[in-house]
Design a protein around this motif. Structure first.
Motif, PDB file in Angstrom:
ATOM      1  N   ASP A 174       0.825  -1.211   0.000  1.00 12.72           N
ATOM      2  CA  ASP A 174       0.000   0.000   0.000  1.00 12.72           C
ATOM      3  C   ASP A 174       0.859   1.260   0.000  1.00 12.72           C
ATOM      4  O   ASP A 174       2.092   1.196  -0.054  1.00 12.72           O
ATOM      5  N   LYS A 175       0.182   2.370   0.077  1.00 12.74           N
ATOM      6  CA  LYS A 175       0.880   3.657   0.016  1.00 12.74           C
ATOM      7  C   LYS A 175       1.814   3.815   1.227  1.00 12.74           C
ATOM      8  O   LYS A 175       2.911   4.358   1.096  1.00 12.74           O
ATOM      9  N   GLU A 176       1.370   3.354   2.383  1.00 16.02           N
ATOM     10  CA  GLU A 176       2.196   3.495   3.583  1.00 16.02           C
ATOM     11  C   GLU A 176       3.555   2.813   3.367  1.00 16.02           C
ATOM     12  O   GLU A 176       4.608   3.342   3.753  1.00 16.02           O
ATOM     13  N   GLU A 177       3.503   1.641   2.731  1.00 16.03           N
ATOM     14  CA  GLU A 177       4.742   0.892   2.518  1.00 16.03           C
ATOM     15  C   GLU A 177       5.668   1.662   1.569  1.00 16.03           C
ATOM     16  O   GLU A 177       6.867   1.806   1.811  1.00 16.03           O
ATOM     17  N   LEU A 178       5.083   2.165   0.511  1.00 20.35           N
ATOM     18  CA  LEU A 178       5.869   2.927  -0.464  1.00 20.35           C
ATOM     19  C   LEU A 178       6.421   4.208   0.174  1.00 20.35           C
ATOM     20  O   LEU A 178       7.587   4.580  -0.035  1.00 20.35           O
ATOM     21  N   ASP A 179       5.593   4.860   0.975  1.00 15.69           N
ATOM     22  CA  ASP A 179       6.032   6.094   1.641  1.00 15.69           C
ATOM     23  C   ASP A 179       7.188   5.825   2.602  1.00 15.69           C
ATOM     24  O   ASP A 179       8.115   6.641   2.719  1.00 15.69           O
ATOM     25  N   GLU A 182      10.269   5.503   0.698  1.00  9.02           N
ATOM     26  CA  GLU A 182      10.686   6.812   0.212  1.00  9.02           C
ATOM     27  C   GLU A 182      11.397   7.581   1.322  1.00  9.02           C
ATOM     28  O   GLU A 182      12.424   8.219   1.104  1.00  9.02           O
ATOM     29  N   ARG A 198      11.776  -1.768  -1.980  1.00  9.58           N
ATOM     30  CA  ARG A 198      10.977  -1.002  -2.934  1.00  9.58           C
ATOM     31  C   ARG A 198      10.733  -1.814  -4.202  1.00  9.58           C
ATOM     32  O   ARG A 198       9.631  -1.855  -4.742  1.00  9.58           O
ATOM     33  N   THR A 202       7.001  -2.929  -5.514  1.00 14.17           N
ATOM     34  CA  THR A 202       6.474  -2.337  -6.752  1.00 14.17           C
ATOM     35  C   THR A 202       6.430  -3.358  -7.886  1.00 14.17           C
ATOM     36  O   THR A 202       5.459  -3.437  -8.626  1.00 14.17           O
ATOM     37  N   ARG A 218       6.933   5.556 -13.297  1.00 12.79           N
ATOM     38  CA  ARG A 218       7.154   6.172 -11.981  1.00 12.79           C
ATOM     39  C   ARG A 218       8.476   5.709 -11.380  1.00 12.79           C
ATOM     40  O   ARG A 218       9.257   6.506 -10.846  1.00 12.79           O
TER      41      ARG A 218
END
Lengths: 338, 509
Positions: A174-179, A182, A198, A202, A218
């Protein structure tokens, strides 16, 4: 009797609560090699553990005993394994609720985390945690626990292995993981473990499936920005190549980008040996062998001389890339059952 | 403009030769002057490109490189201080270990293996420890099969691996020069007590449906478990039927899917991780390459299972300058133990690369070294020797038994040429073994330089050891035991599986 989560010492030999267990001595054999002169406390606790294991005894007392031993030797996989079995048995018999026991999975997880901070290079702690979270079927707070570990060692292999398991087991792509990745890469763009994670979240998790629209672009952009911030960092270059491969995009599409960091005719402006490396591949693919060789010579002589033999080997392979089948085109070794 | 050297075959002789020390210098001034070699420039300078952006990784790398640069800059390479290292390694065997080693209480067989193998590398006759190795390891065999990390501990595949390797080494040394029946008697004492049937049953319990293995029941899955399991199987004389198992009893064939599992651990970087999707890591790379080479000849095993070119690129990137040693992962620091985990991969991938090129050109080709042996040797001799014995990760870090073994094993990889011999004749039993390829490795003191495109030329690389006394023993590149020990063990199993009468053997003596 001591409560099970206290640091209070138990004398297993004299405590009446342990009288029903027959301690079993350790057999080290005759004249053993590399015998360890254990502390008497360890000898005593281990002989009670052997006694407990011999009768397959699982009670709250075992929590105290195994915690004692783990406190002296956190790599004792047998003890960890037995502790987990005991926890499961206690839960099944409502043993956690007992007021003397007063234990819970949550307390267990907090205790494990405190051990983990003391012993960073340890396989068993994180595996134990994995068994518990799998059993509870609830990942709440677990990402935060691993983040705490990354604060002191952002490349801890065992913690990253656990994090991958967690993300996969509970579908936390999810976004939390990607954030989080980052953020970690913002703190240290050279953290290869974060790059690896990452890639996993992805693209790697997809196996042979195609990524969603826009993901490849991306990730290419993300890698290129990282490269621009530190062109001699190998991680984003490797990442970029991997993303292109996953997206079936020709390496030659990187030519202009690489030449920006490694204009081979203006040697003083070369800012990345990795760009030179990729350029030699691109020049090779496009048949520009003399430029490909020029890049390899620069690498061997100046930018990466300890790998001179490897660059020489690469020179040897120039012009032969079309003859080398990729792994997927070949037949893997199969040990068929008859 | 940098002086661009031609990218031609071989390297310039780079090692400084050492004199016999001060006394001899006085008596042999010519000898002293005969040591004109320079420290290679790659050890004297930081990398040409250093990014401006500072992060924790770059700062650690820079300070490590700076401090190691001071250590590697020695015009006279220090000798391998064998006597002091031997003393360090004998101490746990002869005197035992203090209570501070309790953290290794679940790794008892490892302690034996590290010390005994390292001593064998240093030229010690470790045969004298055979009886004590047997009596130390017997209590580790678990009643339900396999070996634990200590007496009464649950069976663990790494414990079995280290136990079998230890016995393979000590029995090999104990039987050198003995007549046939006495040699068999030594092996009988060392191996006949192992319950191979139960061990096999136990291995089936840690075999996973995805092709891999767990380290123990309820334990973690990784390629280390797969490598250890395959080595145990390969060294214990099982036949094909044993490995297949009884399908009617629901037994999984032990080798099913294992190569595909290893393949799935090659990462986006080209290296190999502990399990699918895990970060590429030198230790796991060695496990996978060695395990695959037990199952096939290097070309078949590596190039058909893995993407060899990307693997070689990643392995090559593990060697750093000015340090000369290997790191285990991208953007991590060098560590002496990767002399084995990464250094040991080279003979395997070079064998594959040689076979591929020979196949293309239809003549025997040698691509030469793909790494710098000399830079690694310099790192080991100048940085990895503890002043009071033992070998270590890097300067400033205390030596230990693990590093002592794997630094010396890596030194062996650098000092010797290990190659796959596909022509010599194997025993009829071995030709039917799925592990037959693992028994085809040989060594030579002469390291070949690359042949030209027509297969001619080449010659030998000079100057890998300044003096023969610096040389360490030869090791089997897959099993990590003295080369030759695997063959002796195999011939014992052939005798035992055929005759099986150990009692008759001992009564004869």
């Amino acid at each position: 009797m001591a409560s099970y989560d206290s640091d209070e010492e138990v004398d297993y030999a004299t405590d009446p609560a342990w009288a029903h267990i027959t301690p079993l001595p350790q057999d080290d054999g005759e004249n053993p090699l590399a015998q360890i002169a254990y502390h008497p406390d360890y000898v005593l606790a281990m002989s009670y553990l052997r006694g407990v294991m011999a009768i397959n005894y699982h009670s709250a007392q075992v929590l105290k005993l195994t915690a004692d031993i783990i406190g002296m030797n956190a790599a004792h996989y047998t003890v960890w394994g037995y502790r987990f079995k005991t926890l499961v048995a206690l839960e099944a018999s409502n043993g956690f609720e007992d007021e003397k026991t007063n234990w819970s999975w949550r307390k267990e997880l907090d205790w494990v985390q405190s051990i983990a901070k003391q012993y960073e290079k340890n396989y068993q702690i994180w595996h134990h945690r994995q068994l518990i979270i799998d059993h509870l079927n609830d990942p709440t707070g677990e990402r935060e626990r691993t983040n705490e570990m990354f604060a002191s060692d952002s490349k801890n292999y065992h913690v990253w292995t656990y994090r991958q398991w967690l993300v996969k087991r509970f579908n936390l792509f999810d976004k939390e993981e990607l954030d989080t990745m980052e953020l970690l890469l913002k703190e240290d763009v050279r953290n290869n473990s974060a790059w690896n994670h990452r890639y996993f979240i992805t693209l790697g998790r997809l196996g042979t499936d195609s990524p969603a629209d826009g993901v490849i672009d991306r990730e290419i952009k993300f890698a290129k920005v990282a490269i621009s911030s530190a062109p001699q960092n190998p991680s984003p270059w490797n990442y970029l190549k991997a993303v292109l491969r996953k997206g079936n995009i020709d390496l030659a599409s990187l030519k202009a980008f690489c030449e920006q960091f490694a204009p081979i005719d203006s040697e003083d402006e070369i800012k990345s040996s990795h760009a030179l490396d990729i350029l030699s591949e691109i020049y090779d693919e496009t048949g520009d062998f003399s430029k490909a060789e020029q890049a390899l010579v620069l690498l061997a002589a100046k930018y990466d001389p300890v790998r001179k033999n490897y660059w020489r080997y690469r020179k040897r392979l120039l012009g032969s890339s079309e003859n080398v089948p990729t792994a997927s085109e070949k037949t893997p070794i199969v040990h068929a059952t008859v | 403009m940098v002086q661009v050297e031609p990218l031609e075959e071989g390297e310039q002789p780079q090692l400084a030769t050492r004199t016999e020390g001060n006394t001899n210098e006085a008596f042999h001034p010519n000898l002293y002057q005969m040591a004109p070699e320079r420290v290679p420039a790659l050890h004297l300078n930081l990398p040409f490109i250093l990014d401006d952006l500072k992060t924790e990784t770059s700062q650690k790398q820079l300070s490590t490189a700076r401090s190691i640069m001071k250590s590697v800059d020695q015009p006279f390479l220090p000798p391998l201080d064998k006597a002091t290292h031997v003393e360090f390694l004998l101490s746990p065997l002869d005197e035992g270990l203090s209570g501070g080693f309790v953290g290794l209480d679940a790794s008892r067989p490892w302690l034996l293996y590290w010390c005994i193998n390292a001593l064998s590398l240093l030229g010690k006759d470790v045969g004298i420890y055979n009886d004590r190795a047997v009596s130390s390891l017997k209590p580790l065999q678990h009643p339900s099969g396999g070996f634990g990390g200590g007496n009464g501990q649950a069976p663990h595949v790494a414990a079995a691996y280290a136990s079998i390797l230890t016995l393979a080494i000590t029995s090999y040394y104990a039987s050198i020069g003995l007549p046939e029946d006495e040699r068999l008697a030594v092996y009988a004492d060392s191996f006949a007590w192992i319950d191979r049937g139960k061990l096999l049953q136990w291995l089936r319990k840690i075999k996973l449906p995805n092709g891999g293995f767990k380290v123990n029941e309820g334990g973690e899955e990784d390629v280390r478990a797969g490598y250890c399991a395959l080595v145990v199987l390969a060294l214990l004389g099982y036949d094909d039927e044993d490995l297949r198992g009884d399908l009617s009893r629901g037994e999984l064939p032990l080798l099913d899917g294992v190569a595909e599992y290893f393949k799935s651990c090659q990462t986006w970087e080209g290296g190999i991780g502990a399990k699918p999707n895990a970060e590429a890591h030198g230790g796991y790379a060695f496990c996978v390459l060695a395990a695959l080479c037990l199952l096939g000849d290097p070309e078949e095993a590596l190039s058909k299972t893995l993407d060899l070119n990307r693997l070689i690129s990643w392995l090559s990137a593990r060697q750093y300058a000015p340090e000369g040693g290997f790191s285990g992962r991208t953007n991590k620091l060098v560590d002496g133990c990767y002399s084995t985990w990464v250094g040991g991969c080279w003979s395997l991938v070079e064998a594959a690369a040689n076979a591929i090129e020979s196949g293309k050109k239809s003549t025997k080709m040698n691509v030469g070294d793909l790494w710098s042996r000399k830079a690694l040797i310099r790192y080991i001799l100048t940085c990895c020797q503890g002043p009071r014995g033992g070998l270590r990760d890097k300067p400033g870090i205390r030596p230990d038994y693990y590093h002592s073994n794997y630094v010396l094993l890596g030194l062996s990889a650098a000092q010797h040429y290990y190659y796959y011999d596909d022509v010599s004749v194997q025993s009829p039993v071995l030709t039917k073994s799925p592990f037959r390829h693992g028994y085809r490795w040989k060594s030579s003191k002469n390291v070949p330089k690359p042949t030209g495109h027509d297969g001619t030329g080449g010659g030998w690389l000079e100057g890998l050891v300044s003096e023969e006394s610096d040389r360490v023993g030869v090791q089997h590149p897959l099993f990590n035991i003295p080369l030759g020990a695997e063959g002796q063990l195999q011939s014992w199993w052939e005798w035992f599986n055929d005759v099986g009468d150990v009692d008759a053997l001992s009564s004869e003596n």
